[in-house]
Write a protein that holds these residues in place. Sequence first.
Motif, PDB file in Angstrom:
ATOM      1  N   UNK A  80       0.853  -1.184   0.000  1.00 36.75           N
ATOM      2  CA  UNK A  80       0.000   0.000   0.000  1.00 36.75           C
ATOM      3  C   UNK A  80       0.896   1.243   0.000  1.00 36.75           C
ATOM      4  N   UNK A  81       0.634   2.147  -0.943  1.00 36.49           N
ATOM      5  CA  UNK A  81       1.431   3.373  -1.075  1.00 36.49           C
ATOM      6  C   UNK A  81       0.519   4.554  -1.412  1.00 36.49           C
ATOM      7  N   UNK A 106      10.989   8.079   0.167  1.00 37.61           N
ATOM      8  CA  UNK A 106      10.259   8.615  -0.971  1.00 37.61           C
ATOM      9  C   UNK A 106      10.794   8.049  -2.281  1.00 37.61           C
ATOM     10  N   UNK A 107       9.888   7.558  -3.092  1.00 38.60           N
ATOM     11  CA  UNK A 107      10.229   7.156  -4.451  1.00 38.60           C
ATOM     12  C   UNK A 107      10.013   8.370  -5.341  1.00 38.60           C
ATOM     13  N   UNK A 108      11.029   8.735  -6.098  1.00 36.38           N
ATOM     14  CA  UNK A 108      10.966   9.923  -6.948  1.00 36.38           C
ATOM     15  C   UNK A 108      11.069   9.483  -8.401  1.00 36.38           C
ATOM     16  N   UNK A 109      10.079   9.880  -9.189  1.00 36.02           N
ATOM     17  CA  UNK A 109      10.047   9.524 -10.594  1.00 36.02           C
ATOM     18  C   UNK A 109       9.766  10.777 -11.399  1.00 36.02           C
ATOM     19  N   UNK A 114       6.095   8.734  -4.559  1.00 34.36           N
ATOM     20  CA  UNK A 114       5.388   7.661  -3.861  1.00 34.36           C
ATOM     21  C   UNK A 114       5.990   7.490  -2.478  1.00 34.36           C
ATOM     22  N   UNK A 115       5.111   7.296  -1.476  1.00 37.00           N
ATOM     23  CA  UNK A 115       5.553   7.071  -0.101  1.00 37.00           C
ATOM     24  C   UNK A 115       4.558   6.166   0.614  1.00 37.00           C
ATOM     25  N   UNK A 116       4.938   5.678   1.793  1.00 38.71           N
ATOM     26  CA  UNK A 116       4.049   4.828   2.589  1.00 38.71           C
ATOM     27  C   UNK A 116       2.914   5.666   3.165  1.00 38.71           C
ATOM     28  N   UNK A 117       1.711   5.077   3.266  1.00 39.13           N
ATOM     29  CA  UNK A 117       0.562   5.834   3.776  1.00 39.13           C
ATOM     30  C   UNK A 117       0.819   6.424   5.165  1.00 39.13           C
ATOM     31  N   UNK A 141      11.866   3.289  -2.821  1.00 40.15           N
ATOM     32  CA  UNK A 141      12.310   4.583  -2.309  1.00 40.15           C
ATOM     33  C   UNK A 141      13.787   4.840  -2.625  1.00 40.15           C
ATOM     34  N   UNK A 142      14.123   6.112  -2.680  1.00 37.36           N
ATOM     35  CA  UNK A 142      15.525   6.506  -2.873  1.00 37.36           C
ATOM     36  C   UNK A 142      16.356   5.925  -1.738  1.00 37.36           C
ATOM     37  N   UNK A 143      17.565   5.521  -2.059  1.00 38.59           N
ATOM     38  CA  UNK A 143      18.428   4.921  -1.037  1.00 38.59           C
ATOM     39  C   UNK A 143      19.083   5.958  -0.141  1.00 38.59           C
TER      40      UNK A 143
END
Length: 148
Positions: A80-81, A106-109, A114-117, A141-143
Amino acid sequence: MIILTKKSELLPHTRVDLEIYLTAEERTKVKQKIQLDAISENGNKYIKLNLERGDVLMEGDILTNDDRSFFVEIKAKLESVITVKSPNTLDLLKAAYHLGNRHVSLEINNDYLRFSPDHVLESMLSKLGISFCQETAPFYPELGAYKH
């Protein structure tokens, strides 16, 4: 129990014995015991990761045991994101700034974040007028600056 101790490259004559699906958080833990959904061909119900500290698991990584007799491929588990999308690049930049300021994984595209709820973060984005939705997807997510 099979103990996976190192990353490996899959050679042409070897095969993957098992695929393991891990969440983003689980992919950061290099020392853990993983319960398998089903008992493996050789009767194991658990796999243990005992990799070197500092390793980070990525989707597609191949792990093996000391004698290289068992190979496991790491896959990203659906989770879930919250996904932030906007046709306005400035809105994505603002969202990234405010989420990063709170040290959120944070996942950056190019066209989404995108992040966890988290209801507090969702409320913050709403107050900023930035749209988002909850969905189920792999999370990468970014490392961070020091893990590359």
